[in-house]
Motif scaffolding. Structure first.
Motif, PDB file in Angstrom:
ATOM      1  N   ARG A 210      19.745  43.096  55.061  1.00 40.46           N
ATOM      2  CA  ARG A 210      19.948  44.135  56.075  1.00 40.46           C
ATOM      3  C   ARG A 210      20.671  43.554  57.297  1.00 40.46           C
ATOM      4  N   ARG A 211      20.751  42.228  57.329  1.00 43.34           N
ATOM      5  CA  ARG A 211      21.494  41.584  58.427  1.00 43.34           C
ATOM      6  C   ARG A 211      22.415  40.506  57.838  1.00 43.34           C
ATOM      7  N   THR A 355      23.403  48.261  57.675  1.00 39.70           N
ATOM      8  CA  THR A 355      23.106  46.894  58.134  1.00 39.70           C
ATOM      9  C   THR A 355      22.960  46.852  59.652  1.00 39.70           C
TER      10      THR A 355
END
Ligand SMILES: Cc1ncc(C[n+]2csc(CCOP(=O)(O)OP(=O)(O)O)c2C)c(N)n1
Ligand SMILES: [Mg+2]
Length: 557
Positions: A210-211, A355
């Motif tokens: 997600r990052r 993201t």
């Protein structure tokens, strides 16, 4: 395996002709050099084969010209030097080609090995000098010159490209090679990652991320030629598409600037030499939950990029052109081969997710812009900004080593890859002017600007006369501060006395005129803008001496 074809005339070619025809068959059309009596037959054979020979003033910048031409065409560069002093003059640029991953064939003449046993004038072991800075160095052998040139081209271009040296004994150069065949360039197609646990784990990491953050490097830009069957594989485009589709912010090295257009919200600019940029970028990387390295070669990076992440804490997936034994950073899963195919395998079947819900990359981009302001009335950043506005997007800029390079690399915006050329691994002075000459020669339709410090220009001033001889309208912007600004800054910063870093101011505009070009002094944005526009439209080269104060880079990077 690609077998290059030549239209071999019926008479047996000489060794020099076999080499020259092999280079031509690989797509090479430009050679640079300074002849001596020992290589006249090589020069002659190059021209006969259809390779233009360009006389330079010094062998070392000749090698940078060959590199500039390579970036425009994909064909390996060719540098020709005579024995002894000629050969030795180019050691810097051969080391540069090794560190910058430039396929370069370095042809030198030598006395016949038997003669060298009892003759000493200008004679020393060329191969021993070049061994540490080449991928390979060869002495040509009678009867195997065709094999040799095929091998040299293969080694120069495979995996991580680099320089290959060929020493050609004088009497062999003109000796007939009756059984010579067209050279074989034995290059295997780069591999895509095989299905297996490593790829499965990498895919799972992407699906979870997600990052994510991606770091793009020089290997995305390796080139080849249709003649060698090694034309581009489109790795840069694959990275841009991957980043956009999966909303992944991209940091590049200086060489990879423009892989994603730098005005894209996902483009976080370039890192490598500037602590000020590192202070924004490294903390963001710290918070990533996936790091993807695409063609990233840390040879461009300073110490802050040694072991910058812990693969036990965050998955690090690396795609490189060749296995990477450097030990500068660690990865979780490394895949060597076709980088575009690697990304395709990674993303296959994975649905993109939203993201960076915390908006951190956008904040980093804002902070980077604030850290490198260019809104000053006059000074080095103003110079960079004005020239950027005058040079079209497809124009090529080159930049030398020094304070001006670090600042420029942070604020110059590249809309396309391969539009900013520099020596970012060896970091050599004296590269910008010859890189620009080679690029303009190989792609005359492209506008070309060279940025250089005053000391860097003084190192290669003679090549302005090469610009004259080649009638190339390159614009040279020199930051005139009568100082080795980068070194002076370090000297002052460490409390040392001012020694060996200041020098007199050269009248570069007058020098340019004396060497057959245009020369102009500028001290304001509008004068500079006009001078660049005039220079790009001129029929011969222009040197723009942009005067800035000593100490102009204090607190900038
Ligand atoms: C061939 C070579 N010699 C020495 C150096 C070390 N060095 C790096 S930058 C620099 C100063 C360059 O001065 P200038 O060209 O005027 O650029 P400025 O720093 O003033 O922008 C020096 C000496 C180098 N990188 N390459
Ligand atoms: Mg200077």
């Amino acid at each position: 395996m690609a077998r290059a074809t030549t239209n071999a005339p019926t008479a047996a070619p000489t060794a020099a002709q076999v080499i020259a025809r092999g280079l031509h068959a690989a797509g090479c059309r430009h050679a640079f050099g300074m002849p001596g009596g020992e290589v006249l037959s090589v020069m002659d054979a190059l021209v006969e084969a259809g390779i233009a020979f360009h006389l330079i003033k010094h062998e070392n910048p000749g090698g940078y010209m060959a590199e500039g031409a390579y970036h425009m065409t994909g064909a390996p560069g060719i540098l020709l030097a005579t024995l002894g002093p000629g050969m030795a003059n180019a050691v810097n640029v051969i080391a540069n080609a090794e560190q910058e991953r430039v396929p370069l064939v370095y042809l030198t003449g030598c006395v016949d090995p038997a003669e060298a046993l009892g003759y000493t004038h200008q004679v020393f072991d060329h191969r021993a000098v070049l061994a540490p800075v080449t991928k390979a160095t060869f002495m040509a052998e009678d009867g195997a010159v065709d094999t040799l040139i095929g091998r040299a081209l293969t080694i120069a271009t495979e995996g991580r490209p680099g320089p290959v040296h060929i020493d050609l004994p004088v009497s062999l150069a003109t000796k007939a090679q009756p059984n010579a065949r067209a050279p074989v360039i034995a290059r295997a197609a780069p591999a895509a990652p095989a299905e297996g646990p490593a790829l499965a784990a990498a895919r799972a990491a992407l699906a979870r991320a997600r990052r994510p953050i991606l770091i793009a490097g020089a290997e995305l830009l390796f080139r080849g030629t249709a003649e060698m069957g090694t034309a581009e594989v489109g790795a840069a485009e694959a990275v841009a598409a991957f980043a956009r589709d999966f909303t992944i912010p991209v940091v590049t090295t200086y060489k990879a600037k423009g892989v994603l257009p730098e005005d894209d919200p996902l483009a976080l600019g370039a890192a490598g030499l500037s602590p000020r940029a590192d202070a924004q970028i490294l903390p963001l990387i710290e918070t990533a939950d996936l790091i993807v390295l695409a063609g990233y070669d840390p040879i461009e990076m300073r110490h802050a990029w040694c072991d910058p992440w812990d693969p036990d804490r965050v998955p690090v997936i690396e795609f490189t052109a060749a296995p990477n034994p450097h030990g500068v950073h660690r990865v979780s899963h490394g895949f060597a081969g076709d980088i575009g195919a690697g990304l395709a395998a990674l993303r296959d079947g994975i649905a993109p997710q939203a993201t960076w819900s915390n908006g951190a990359p956008a904040e980093t981009k804002r902070a980077l812009a604030a850290a490198f302001p260019a809104d000053e009335p006059w000074g080095p950043a103003a110079i960079v900004e004005e020239v950027r506005q005058a040079l079209p997007e497809h124009g090529v800029a080159t930049v030398d080593s020094g304070a001006h390079r670090i600042l420029l690399s942070q604020i110059w915006r590249c809309a396309r890859p391969r539009t900013l050329l520099q020596s970012s691994a060896l970091g050599s002075m004296g590269c910008a002017l010859p890189l620009a000459i080679g690029a303009k020669l190989a792609a005359p339709e492209v506008p070309v600007v060279a940025f250089t410090g005053d000391a860097g220009l003084e190192m290669v001033l003679g090549e302005l006369a090469t610009l004259r001889d080649l009638a190339l309208p390159v614009v040279v912007v020199v930051f005139v501060d009568a100082s080795l600004a980068l070194i002076e800054l370090k000297q002052r910063g460490t409390g040392l006395a001012n020694v060996g870093v200041d020098f007199g101011e050269t009248d570069f505009a007058a020098v340019a005129r004396a060497l057959g070009g245009h020369g102009i002094d500028v001290k304001t944005r509008s004068e500079l803008r006009q001078a660049v526009e005039d220079g790009l439209a001129a029929d011969s080269f222009t040197v723009i001496a942009a005067h800035i104060d000593r100490g102009s880079y204090d607190g900038r990077f």
